[in-house]
Design an enzyme around this catalytic site. Structure first.
Site, mmCIF file in Angstrom:
data_model
loop_
_atom_site.group_PDB
_atom_site.id
_atom_site.type_symbol
_atom_site.label_atom_id
_atom_site.label_comp_id
_atom_site.label_asym_id
_atom_site.label_seq_id
_atom_site.Cartn_x
_atom_site.Cartn_y
_atom_site.Cartn_z
ATOM 1 N N VAL A 1 0.835 -1.204 0.000
ATOM 2 C CA VAL A 1 0.000 0.000 0.000
ATOM 3 C C VAL A 1 0.872 1.258 0.000
ATOM 4 O O VAL A 1 0.572 2.225 -0.707
ATOM 5 C CB VAL A 1 -0.991 -0.007 1.186
ATOM 6 C CG1 VAL A 1 -1.848 1.253 1.192
ATOM 7 C CG2 VAL A 1 -1.876 -1.245 1.129
ATOM 8 N N CYS A 2 1.954 1.238 0.742
ATOM 9 C CA CYS A 2 2.860 2.391 0.760
ATOM 10 C C CYS A 2 3.497 2.587 -0.618
ATOM 11 O O CYS A 2 3.638 3.725 -1.087
ATOM 12 C CB CYS A 2 3.932 2.217 1.830
ATOM 13 S SG CYS A 2 3.271 2.227 3.509
#
Length: 158
Positions: free
Chosen positions: A47-48
């Site tokens: 997600v990052c």
């Protein structure tokens, strides 16, 4: 609790690893410009990576709005650099290894996955005078910030 809209954004000096070496980046050096300040939990996570790659793709659009993008995590600057090189991330990644800035902005997320304390996924838009014009902390670190709301806020600031 995250700093609210209208609050003066606390200044900080954090290290970033660049091809030229370790450099110190101060928020106050951006006074007079709009800043999108992102906090993210950990480098090398899906997600990052998605968030930072999306923001890298948007760099020109934010540049046309006279805004700079800075991203902060509790990773070391060396891990951040390796991740940025691997994923083609071109946003300054700032290391808050001691978690002071993350704590100051009220976005420290305790005990994630039994690993330890990390930055929550958060976004702040800081106006030219250094005041917070937008603040968002996602309820879950796997949820991306509202990019449209961030861009809209940046666009309406003078």
């Amino acid at each position: 609790m995250a700093l609210p809209v209208g609050t003066a954004a606390p200044d900080f000096a954090l290290k970033s690893k660049t091809p030229e070496g370790l450099v110190e980046i101060r928020l106050s050096s951006f006074r007079g410009r709009k800043v999108v300040l992102l906090f993210f939990p950990l480098a090398f996570t899906s997600v990052c990576t998605e968030e930072m790659c999306r923001m890298t793709e948007a760099l020109n659009a934010y540049g046309r709005l006279d805004a700079s993008i800075l991203a902060v995590s509790v990773d070391s600057p060396f891990a951040q650099e390796a991740w940025a090189q691997r994923e083609g991330i071109h946003i300054p990644l700032l290391s808050d290894l001691n978690k002071e800035v993350t704590r100051t902005y009220g976005v420290l997320l305790p005990g994630v996955l039994g690993i330890g304390d990390v930055a929550a996924r958060a976004a702040f838009v800081i106006d030219r005078q250094g005041k917070i014009a937008y603040a968002e902390v996602t309820a879950n670190p796997t949820v991306l910030p509202r990019f449209s709301a961030i861009e809209e806020t940046v666009g309406r600031l003078d």
